[in-house]
Design an enzyme around this catalytic site. Structure first.
Site, PDB file in Angstrom:
ATOM      1  N   GLU A 441      13.632 -16.503  26.126  1.00  0.00           N
ATOM      2  CA  GLU A 441      13.784 -17.907  26.446  1.00  0.00           C
ATOM      3  C   GLU A 441      12.413 -18.585  26.408  1.00  0.00           C
ATOM      4  O   GLU A 441      11.519 -18.200  27.163  1.00  0.00           O
ATOM      5  CB  GLU A 441      14.393 -17.938  27.852  1.00  0.00           C
ATOM      6  CG  GLU A 441      14.465 -19.256  28.511  1.00  0.00           C
ATOM      7  CD  GLU A 441      14.817 -19.072  30.012  1.00  0.00           C
ATOM      8  OE1 GLU A 441      15.195 -17.953  30.425  1.00  0.00           O
ATOM      9  OE2 GLU A 441      14.690 -20.048  30.743  1.00  0.00           O
ATOM     10  N   ASP A 528      14.890 -15.355  31.917  1.00  0.00           N
ATOM     11  CA  ASP A 528      14.266 -15.374  33.246  1.00  0.00           C
ATOM     12  C   ASP A 528      15.298 -15.102  34.330  1.00  0.00           C
ATOM     13  O   ASP A 528      16.480 -15.377  34.164  1.00  0.00           O
ATOM     14  CB  ASP A 528      13.648 -16.761  33.504  1.00  0.00           C
ATOM     15  CG  ASP A 528      12.439 -17.000  32.613  1.00  0.00           C
ATOM     16  OD1 ASP A 528      11.919 -16.009  32.065  1.00  0.00           O
ATOM     17  OD2 ASP A 528      12.050 -18.174  32.457  1.00  0.00           O
ATOM     18  N   ASP A 530      16.182 -16.688  36.834  1.00  0.00           N
ATOM     19  CA  ASP A 530      16.475 -17.879  37.646  1.00  0.00           C
ATOM     20  C   ASP A 530      17.744 -18.541  37.114  1.00  0.00           C
ATOM     21  O   ASP A 530      18.394 -18.008  36.218  1.00  0.00           O
ATOM     22  CB  ASP A 530      15.279 -18.845  37.625  1.00  0.00           C
ATOM     23  CG  ASP A 530      14.925 -19.296  36.211  1.00  0.00           C
ATOM     24  OD1 ASP A 530      15.666 -18.928  35.270  1.00  0.00           O
ATOM     25  OD2 ASP A 530      13.913 -19.993  36.044  1.00  0.00           O
ATOM     26  N   ASP A 532      18.270 -21.260  35.356  1.00  0.00           N
ATOM     27  CA  ASP A 532      18.227 -21.616  33.939  1.00  0.00           C
ATOM     28  C   ASP A 532      18.383 -20.377  33.069  1.00  0.00           C
ATOM     29  O   ASP A 532      19.094 -20.384  32.072  1.00  0.00           O
ATOM     30  CB  ASP A 532      16.899 -22.296  33.603  1.00  0.00           C
ATOM     31  CG  ASP A 532      16.978 -23.793  33.840  1.00  0.00           C
ATOM     32  OD1 ASP A 532      18.129 -24.304  33.888  1.00  0.00           O
ATOM     33  OD2 ASP A 532      15.925 -24.428  34.002  1.00  0.00           O
TER      34      ASP A 532
END
Ligand code: 0RA
Length: 689
Positions: A441, A528, A530, A532
């Site tokens: 990403e 990641d 998280d 997102d």
């Protein structure tokens, strides 16, 4: 046919109205100019067509119902009709019968006289006198006013004046001719050439019976053509032929071709059309029964009417906007079969061969008649309209898709000679086995991964931002008629440049997907830890869940990387921890003895105290890790953990349950998703907002 009759003054025909222009010597001197090529067979066959056209004129004005063409063994051909019969009264100026004048004078005959207008065709519109001039022998029998008459000619010259033979109840004209061997290289007619043309004329002249009898073989053959459906049947016929040529059943979009007819300023416009599931277009345009293979003003009128109407409906229903496409003429053409036939006095063509109509007033007349009639038709047949709009939209979507793919290929070409997407950092090994593609990403994570990887077998593809949700409901089939669902699905995916790049990196292709061409053994999604990151992972999984890419899941090629969430440093020693649970476990384990004595509630207090002693770093993204850290924790096959993506319960293929959950989570409907989230809310342990 009746419509023309109303306006047709030729009923009051008399021998005076025939204008005498010139003799037939010119025709014999330059036959090619009048009848076409005398060597390749085209001119020879036009001899028959020219005679038949005169009979067709009788049919257009409503007097002739049947035409019979007979091919005899001696190479003569007979054309007989049941029309009014060529007039036989004496022409005042010429002191000959009208029949003799018509047969021996060039450009004579009712059709060249403004007062006795006919919409006659004929390849060159030259009249039967040309056929007479180019025939070794021609016999004419007229059945008119209860009488039978006979006159014969040799090389266009009268043998003896017209003669009364006997009384008859018949009405009509019979012409038997033998083409001159001095003129034509061969005088052998081809039955299939004649049949093809006769069938076309029968389609264009609804209800007219045209029989072709071939007596040239031991077994006499009869070809009958009569179409009460006229050009509508012509369209169905062409459509079937297309289907056979394409070697597949290209299903028609609707049951019966659309048909319309209208008249304006003495011009009759008839049109019929249909779409099928194929891609090719066949639109035939005729003026006075003669085909214009290069189209012309009538065809322009037809095309602009159709494009305008379809765009009007698409705009009304907000469909083009909704599908983010613009519909052009080329989308409307796809799979279209049409016959446009106009009948008009004195048409203007671009050349002798009449391949293109240039009469300028025709464009607007055709356009307005077609616009009016098709609008009425669509308003009365909303289901047909829906199918047409869907078909045209699919074509526009597919065209858009093709353009995007082309653009992506071009981009590839300019950025990297290897033909791979520019952003891809490929591995060195060229065989597929043992290689890995990390989909990461963002550019910063991409940078770390590119530096941290082992270049030999690991490739990195950074994706910029979020890809589109490509959820495609696999249970939905759109009227099953043109594979439109797949197109729509692909188009949805291709609208994301990132996905085009990804597919290029995978190497499998998409329209002709082939898993054999997969360039890496493991495809590893590395996002990641998280919100997102999980969202992007979900979107990528949704993409891989679509056919045909789900084969990668079924064959076990798709993985999720497990980058650590924490880095714990105690003195000079660092450890990486995957998630909160593991962090707790680590802390507990490192002080196992002390923990044993703790009660359950004091449990938690201890952990928070221990946490304070350690230096705990929470990675917000992969980009925060240096390349070495990323290698050690996530990329290195010795240390890393990979999760293989599988369908539930170890099944290789998707279960009903999987399908359902994917649909709830990724589908367009909001309500089921909301219910799902509410029902699972209590199970949530780690909410990152
Ligand atoms: C001139 C005037 C009329 C008919 C024809 C020619 C005519 C020509 C051919 C050639 C083959 N079959 C034909 N049938 C008719 C009009 C005659 C009238 O007003 O009665």
């Amino acid at each position: 046919m009746k419509d023309i009759q109303k306006n047709n003054p030729s009923k009051n025909y008399s021998a005076d109205s025939i204008k005498v222009l010139k003799g037939l010597e010119a025709v014999r001197k330059r036959p090619g100019m009048y009848i076409g090529d005398t060597d390749d067979g085209s001119g020879l066959h036009h001899m028959v067509f020219e005679v038949v056209d005169n009979s067709i004129d009788e049919a257009i004005v409503g007097f002739c119902k049947k035409i019979t063409i007979t091919m005899h063994k001696d190479n003569t051909v007979t054309v007989e009709d049941d029309g009014r019969g060529i007039p036989v009264d004496v022409h005042k100026g010429e002191k000959k019968s009208a029949a003799e004048v018509i047969m021996t004078q060039l450009h004579s005959g009712g059709k060249f006289d403004q007062n006795s207008y006919k919409v006659s065709g004929g390849l060159h519109g030259v009249g039967v006198s040309v056929v007479n001039a180019l025939s070794e022998k021609l016999d004419l029998t007229v059945f008119r006013d209860q009488k039978e008459y006979f006159i014969s000619f040799k090389n266009g010259k009268t043998v003896s004046p017209i003669n009364f033979i006997k009384k008859t109840k018949k009405s009509g004209t019979k012409i038997t001719f033998l083409p001159s061997k001095d003129i034509f290289s061969s005088i052998k007619f081809n039955a299939s050439t004649l049949h093809k043309k006769m069938r076309e004329l029968a389609f264009l002249n609804k209800g007219l019976q045209i029989n072709l009898i071939d007596e040239t073989h031991a077994k006499i053959k009869l070809y009958e053509s009569k179409y009460s459906g006229g050009i509508t049947e012509f369209v169905s016929f062409l459509d079937q032929k297309k289907s056979i040529l394409a070697n597949k059943n290209e299903k028609a979009a609707f049951k019966k071709p659309l048909y319309l007819m209208g008249e304006r300023r003495n011009i009759i416009v008839e049109c019929s059309f249909q779409w099928n599931a194929g891609f090719s277009e066949e639109v035939l345009a005729f003026t006075n029964n003669i085909q214009q293979k290069d189209g012309g003003t009538h065809l322009l009128g037809f095309r602009s009417a159709l494009t305008r109407i379809i765009n009007k409906y698409l705009a009304e229903k907000n469909l083009a906007k909704k599908n983010k496409v613009t519909v052009g003429g080329e989308d409307i053409k796809e799979g279209l079969t049409a016959v446009l036939s106009i009948k008009m006095p004195d048409p203007k063509f671009s050349s002798q061969t009449k391949d293109k109509l240039v009469s300028s007033e025709i464009r607007n007349i055709v356009e307005s008649i077609i616009s009016d009639k098709v609008t009425i038709w669509f308003d009365q047949n909303p289901s047909v309209l829906r199918v047409v709009l869907d078909k045209v939209l699919q074509a526009a979507i597919a065209r858009d898709l093709a353009r995007k793919t082309r653009d992506s290929v071009r981009r590839k070409g300019t950025l990297e000679l290897s033909g791979l997407p520019g952003k891809l950092a490929d591995c060195q090994i060229s065989k597929m086995e043992g290689t890995e593609l990390f989909i990461v990403e963002g550019d910063s994570a991409g940078g770390s991964a590119k530096q941290g990887r082992t270049r030999e077998f690991q490739a990195v593809l950074p994706l910029r931002g979020k890809i589109l949700n490509t959820y495609i409901n696999e249970n939905k089939k759109i009227n099953g008629f043109n594979g439109s669902h797949e197109n729509r699905a692909l188009s949805k995916m291709m609208s994301s440049n990132e996905i085009v790049t990804l597919i290029n990196a995978l190497g499998t292709g998409f329209r002709n997907f082939d898993i054999e061409n997969l360039r890496y053994e493991k495809i590893i999604i590395m996002t990641d830890a998280d919100v997102d990151g999980s969202h992007i992972r979900t979107l990528l999984l949704t993409f891989f869940n679509n056919q045909p890419f789900n084969q990668l899941i079924e064959k076990g090629h798709l993985y999720l990387a497990q980058p650590p969430l924490f880095k714990i440093t105690k003195g000079t020693k660092s450890v990486y921890i995957k998630n909160e649970k593991e962090l707790e476990k680590y802390i507990l384990k490192s002080s196992e003895n002390a923990v044993k004595k703790l009660t359950k509630t004091a449990l938690e207090k201890f952990i928070s105290n221990e946490k304070k002693k350690l230096r705990i770093q929470r990675f917000k993204g992969l980009g925060e890790m240096n390349p070495e850290e990323l290698w050690q924790t996530t990329l290195n096959p010795e240390n890393r953990t990979l999760l293989r993506v599988e369908y539930s319960k170890g099944t290789k293929e998707k279960s009903k349950e999987d399908r359902n959950i994917i649909k709830i989570l990724m589908g367009d409907e909001v309500a089921p998703r909301k219910n799902f989230i509410i029902s699972k809310a209590l199970e949530v342990e780690n909410l990152d907002i």
